[in-house]
Design a protein around this motif. Sequence first.
Motif, short mmCIF file in Angstrom:
data_model
loop_
_atom_site.label_atom_id
_atom_site.label_comp_id
_atom_site.label_asym_id
_atom_site.label_seq_id
_atom_site.Cartn_x
_atom_site.Cartn_y
_atom_site.Cartn_z
N UNK A 53 44.39 -12.43 -25.13
CA UNK A 53 43.14 -12.30 -24.37
C UNK A 53 41.94 -12.77 -25.18
N UNK A 54 42.01 -12.62 -26.49
CA UNK A 54 40.88 -12.99 -27.36
C UNK A 54 41.00 -14.39 -27.96
N UNK A 55 42.07 -15.08 -27.68
CA UNK A 55 42.35 -16.37 -28.32
C UNK A 55 41.19 -17.36 -28.18
N UNK A 56 40.70 -17.57 -26.98
CA UNK A 56 39.62 -18.54 -26.77
C UNK A 56 38.35 -18.13 -27.52
N UNK A 57 38.06 -16.84 -27.53
CA UNK A 57 36.87 -16.35 -28.23
C UNK A 57 36.99 -16.56 -29.75
N UNK A 58 38.16 -16.27 -30.30
CA UNK A 58 38.38 -16.43 -31.73
C UNK A 58 38.31 -17.91 -32.12
N UNK A 59 38.92 -18.77 -31.34
CA UNK A 59 38.87 -20.21 -31.61
C UNK A 59 37.43 -20.71 -31.52
N UNK A 60 36.70 -20.26 -30.52
CA UNK A 60 35.30 -20.66 -30.37
C UNK A 60 34.46 -20.22 -31.55
N UNK A 61 34.68 -19.00 -32.02
CA UNK A 61 33.95 -18.48 -33.17
C UNK A 61 34.28 -19.29 -34.43
N UNK A 62 35.55 -19.61 -34.61
CA UNK A 62 35.97 -20.42 -35.74
C UNK A 62 35.28 -21.78 -35.72
N UNK A 63 35.23 -22.39 -34.56
CA UNK A 63 34.57 -23.70 -34.43
C UNK A 63 33.08 -23.61 -34.75
N UNK A 64 32.45 -22.52 -34.32
CA UNK A 64 31.02 -22.33 -34.62
C UNK A 64 30.81 -22.18 -36.13
N UNK A 65 31.69 -21.44 -36.80
CA UNK A 65 31.57 -21.27 -38.24
C UNK A 65 31.69 -22.61 -38.96
N UNK A 66 32.62 -23.44 -38.54
CA UNK A 66 32.82 -24.75 -39.16
C UNK A 66 31.59 -25.62 -39.01
N UNK A 67 30.90 -25.51 -37.91
CA UNK A 67 29.72 -26.35 -37.65
C UNK A 67 28.51 -25.98 -38.53
N UNK A 68 28.57 -24.84 -39.18
CA UNK A 68 27.47 -24.41 -40.04
C UNK A 68 27.78 -24.88 -41.46
N UNK A 69 26.97 -25.77 -41.98
CA UNK A 69 27.18 -26.25 -43.34
C UNK A 69 26.80 -25.14 -44.31
N UNK A 70 27.79 -24.69 -45.06
CA UNK A 70 27.59 -23.52 -45.92
C UNK A 70 28.13 -23.78 -47.32
N UNK A 71 27.60 -24.82 -47.95
CA UNK A 71 28.04 -25.12 -49.30
C UNK A 71 27.61 -24.01 -50.26
N UNK A 72 28.28 -23.95 -51.39
CA UNK A 72 28.01 -22.92 -52.39
C UNK A 72 26.52 -22.86 -52.72
N UNK A 73 25.97 -21.66 -52.69
CA UNK A 73 24.55 -21.35 -52.92
C UNK A 73 23.66 -21.71 -51.73
N UNK A 74 24.27 -22.09 -50.60
CA UNK A 74 23.53 -22.40 -49.37
C UNK A 74 24.18 -21.70 -48.19
N UNK A 75 24.45 -20.41 -48.35
CA UNK A 75 25.19 -19.66 -47.33
C UNK A 75 24.31 -18.84 -46.40
N UNK A 76 23.02 -18.88 -46.54
CA UNK A 76 22.16 -17.97 -45.77
C UNK A 76 22.36 -18.12 -44.27
#
Length: 111
Positions: free
Chosen positions: A12-35
Amino acid sequence: MATETIENLCNALEDEVIGFTRELIRIQSTTHNEETIVRFICEKMKSLGYDEVIIDDFGNVVGRIGNGDTKILFDCHCDTVEVNDPDEWQADPFGGEIIDGKVYGRGAVDM
């Protein structure tokens, strides 16, 4: 019975979890730039109804659900290393694209 219930919940949560994962990937969060990603995770935890969500003095997101004696800690990092040559990637390293049923992007399989 419990296995079937857990499996049904996961399905039931599969689409939501995949969507959240994709959103996380789209945020550039290199070391020391995680805010940005830290704040994003913080807001997600709040929207899920965590009882307490804070960002500590070190920039870590800490969330609490409940107040019982048993405590479970999920510890992970949310930074990624630089992308030196995006043209070398099969897909956009910050695209969160799905190709052949797999999510692609920087950090997609790291945690």
